[in-house]
Design an enzyme around this catalytic site. Sequence first.
Site, mmCIF file in Angstrom:
data_model
loop_
_atom_site.group_PDB
_atom_site.id
_atom_site.type_symbol
_atom_site.label_atom_id
_atom_site.label_comp_id
_atom_site.label_asym_id
_atom_site.label_seq_id
_atom_site.Cartn_x
_atom_site.Cartn_y
_atom_site.Cartn_z
ATOM 1 N N GLY A 462 -15.421 11.015 -37.952
ATOM 2 C CA GLY A 462 -15.506 12.170 -37.060
ATOM 3 C C GLY A 462 -15.133 11.791 -35.644
ATOM 4 O O GLY A 462 -15.029 12.640 -34.760
ATOM 5 N N GLU A 699 -19.877 3.946 -28.957
ATOM 6 C CA GLU A 699 -21.311 3.824 -28.732
ATOM 7 C C GLU A 699 -21.758 3.862 -27.276
ATOM 8 O O GLU A 699 -22.878 4.259 -26.970
ATOM 9 C CB GLU A 699 -21.811 2.548 -29.417
ATOM 10 C CG GLU A 699 -21.975 2.809 -30.890
ATOM 11 C CD GLU A 699 -21.633 1.636 -31.774
ATOM 12 O OE1 GLU A 699 -22.522 1.201 -32.499
ATOM 13 O OE2 GLU A 699 -20.484 1.155 -31.763
#
Lengths: 733, 338
Positions: A462, A699
């Site tokens: 995604g 992240e």
Amino acid sequence: MNAYIGTPTSRVDGRAKVTGAAKYAGEFPADGLLHGFVVEATIPCGRIARLDTSAALQVKGVLDVLTHANRPPLADKDEAWRDEVAPEGSPFRPLYDDTVKFNGQPIALVVAEDWETAKFAATLVRVEYEQRGFATDLEGERGKAAEMDKPHKPRGDAAATLAQARVRHEAEYVIPTEHHNPMELYATTAIWDSNGKLTIYDKTQGVQNVHKFLCGVFDKKPDDIRVASPYVGGAFGSGLRPQYQVVLATLGALALKRSVRVVLTRQQMYGLGYRPMTIERVGLGAKSDGTLDAVTHEAIAVTSRYEDFARNDTGWAEQLYSSPNSRFSHKLVHLDVSTPCDMRAPGAASGVCALECAMDELSVALKLDPIELRLKCYSDRDQSENLPYTSKQLRECYARGADAFGWSRRNPAPRSMRDGKELVGWGMATGVWEALQMPVAVRIVLTSNGHAEVSCAASDIGTGTYTIVAQVAADALGLPIENISVRLADSTLPQAPVEGGSWMAASSAHAVLAAAEEVRKELLRLAGKIHGSPLAGAELADTVLTDGSIARASDNRRAVSIADAMRHGGVERIEKEKLNQFGEDKKHARNTHSAVFAEVKVDELLGVIRVTRVVSAIAAGRILNTKTGRSQIMGGVVWGIGMALHEETVMDHRFGRIMNANIAEYHIPVNADVHDIDVIFVDEPDAHINALGIKGLGEIGIVGVPAAIANAVYHATGKRIRRFPITLDKVLD
Amino acid sequence: MNNFQYARATDVADAIRLLAADPGAKLIAGGTNLIDLMKENVERPSRLIDISRLPLRKVEETADGSLRIGALVPNSDLAYHPLIEQRYPLLASAILAGASAQLRNMASVGGNLMQRTRCVYFYDTATPCNKRRPSSGCSAMDGLNRNHAILGTSAACIATNPSDMSVALAALGALVHIAGRSGERTIALTDFHRLPGDTPHVDTNLGTSEIITGIELPARGFAQNYSYLKIRDRMSYAFALVSVAAALELEGNAISGARMALGGVAHKPWRSLEAEAALRGQAATPDHFSRAADLLLQGATTRSHNGFKVELARRAIVRTLTQAANATPQSQAHKKIA
Ligand SMILES: Cc1cc2nc3c(=O)[nH]c(=O)nc-3n(C[C@H](O)[C@H](O)[C@H](O)COP(=O)(O)OP(=O)(O)OC[C@H]3O[C@@H](n4cnc5c(N)ncnc54)[C@H](O)[C@@H]3O)c2cc1C
Ligand code: SF4
């Protein structure tokens, strides 16, 4: 030729996703497909004394109930069960034997003609247990914490300097267990073909990891099983390791010689991995000018009884700020729970949260602006390895972020700013993550009509891998992006590791470059053969692919079209596969950084907290796609809001059961909780890290956000909440 | 989920007949609560009696000025009905504070009144719960009780009623219309839900083969000075920690009529006639609101994790009454508390 790299290119798979054309693991059809429903253990520890499936078997439409007693063979060696990213220990084996290791453990699979029948029959499976004593409470058991990692090398004498420091701050921060809750449910469709071969559509972040794992667990040859996962509806680390549903679906297919689908319920997904609860103790000692003398960080984290899952919570404190003395330790407590797993910025989301809250507390004690403090102990070298960074524009993040946020207008006194009935708080924090890169192979098939297929086993969870692969390929091959088709996430495609650690953008992009170079080499060979070729004698290094042609880099009017080169060469297609390995660079540290600024408004009487503004200034090398990149950071910020204010997996330790295992009770931010988010990408040219200067964005977006919000809550209310999430009852006077 | 029979009721009498014929039968309207509970094996009806097509979807003014609302009017339709928006905006606001747009589109008035507690133990069949399995024990009492009741609790159960709509209905003095084998009857909404006592498995005073046909709102709508304030763990789509429905009638700054009801604090919407009486004739000031809050919260008892609710409720009551008095009701669309 950077027609696409660095631009806000829209997702190439966007249309397929919004129209429903994109198929997910639980959606692949198969003739005579059967459906499995999982029966879970309701105790945390013990053994199954009796498992009576007779009533379930009598239900019309039920074909079988698989249990440890009647299942097909499974490997009996730990090595077979240990996947590419497994921690130390003895991995969990579903339906292996009668032991129960955690609540929610799968203990039977009911297989029926349809899902509803399987679900109903599952309620008829009778289980009797011999329950054993158990413990699930990290805080209650913290006395049993044991050092797991080999101790980090301390610098100087942190304990003594801390004790004598002019200004000292020491405190404990508690981060609860959190679950990923990706939108897509965990699912596997195992398709059985008449020769006994299996095609496994699985929700995973790594098809080749799952492939190898299944071959080991079921003792199959590589060609017997193919694993594909073309689209993944979010995973955030929960799909790095093969999850138990893939074993169960495969077991079902092998037992019944039919295709079997297993879809977990949302509730059952709380029996998978999670971000482990941690107790983080941070100590900071400073001189009165704000330079650090000592940093200590001890993390105590939960893991299962059977595996030692540990992530780097304390390493960030170790590398980020300059301090002559430091000490770090990471301890684990083994409890009767399933093994934790990676969850977006594992270790950093929690560890940096504690560190950056502590830095804020220190800045208050020093009466120093929080940015000022961070600049005082700013380090151009990774403190733990004493290495320079390939690039580090964190200073610029502070400056640009502060400017966009309006930080200079901040009154440092808590409770000094308000807006009507609300107290206003401004907080900030630093974020840091790794810039990793891994070997990845890519295959390019270029056809004479100027179209290329680019393929690789990497997953797109995604994040936008399809899109950046297409962008880089289009630029490297000199073709319009519409002429590039990308195939991903099939175990038969060229090698790729799991998609995680924020390494896939850099790793896949450079693999595309490497394969494209092979294609260019071949085109040059073919073009050079043309009589009177404008490329005759050209060096490879002096060629580029541009506008559907191969041209001299020094003079791109001297070019041969791809079509001409291939026609003269008598070939219809050029197929090249190349594994890209990054050279080892032991002379640099590789990290991304961020400065996060948050504004909260807290209703003074009612304690209701709103995060009204977040500015996230990111230094992550070159940004391949500013549109998907921005989305990725925004998602991280929203998650950070959740981590600060909402998310907590709540367990009743008397039963060892998670009590809010659904997304009505497990709160994540909803639209009403999200206001302005401003993402700034700071220029960070990087000549060392890799050819394109890419670091990855997966992240870094969440790191620092919870601390910035917690610090803002302190600034607004004068209350320091060290136990997350910060719910309103904690700030009520 | 268990296997069940399905029947579609042709009219109200048929629904009652079907209910009486099968003690394990359950009515189903929007299904947003019942189906969830069936998936968790908490509810295991032998038969579902689908009432969703019965002609109970009207909102009608009656001759005496009250309003009749059919039991199957969807929550969304009710909240946005012009008569509700104009005459009973407190009710519209409370409905919009609940659940999500999608759920409100499905949920019915009758189902909303009958929705069951969100106590996490009630939902988990692996744990004891007196409401789910009488006499098995109350896990919340010494367990996770942060969301639990502080008023009207019993030794057997400390669950709350999760409905927002019911809180406004209690404040507005709504009546519940019920049909059963022996005909029709009407009870006050405040008498409809029960306190747990030693029968926590019985939520309401609805008889076993009775059906809610509608609710009735008295003519007094408190449309000028009202507010519904819901305090929860995120800004939307969460159940109330505490919610307050407040409605005032003012003459100048003097209170001539007052209604208050609390949600999230008891097994039923919590009202205190004494607290309301104490406001009548008083000036609309924070001091008087505070005094009323104390009366409304009289007798509150707390467990290990829900102690904060008492002070939170006290402050929320004062805030809501202030919003009502100033005619600046809490918006359910803004992302902030007014
Ligand atoms: C995720 C989630 C969040 C939610 N958040 C909120 C919230 O914040 N606030 C809030 O107030 N609610 C909330 N709800 C609950 C929602 O309001 C209820 O589920 C809904 O109102 C129930 O109506 P229904 O028609 O779907 O009832 P059903 O599920 O069809 O029925 C519920 C019960 O009512 C009975 N019943 C239905 N109609 C009648 C009748 N006419 N006579 C007698 N008995 C009847 C049924 O037999 C059943 O026992 C939430 C629900 C969910 C799933
Ligand atoms: S509070 Fe009521 S519903 Fe909750 S566990 Fe106790 S008895 Fe059950």
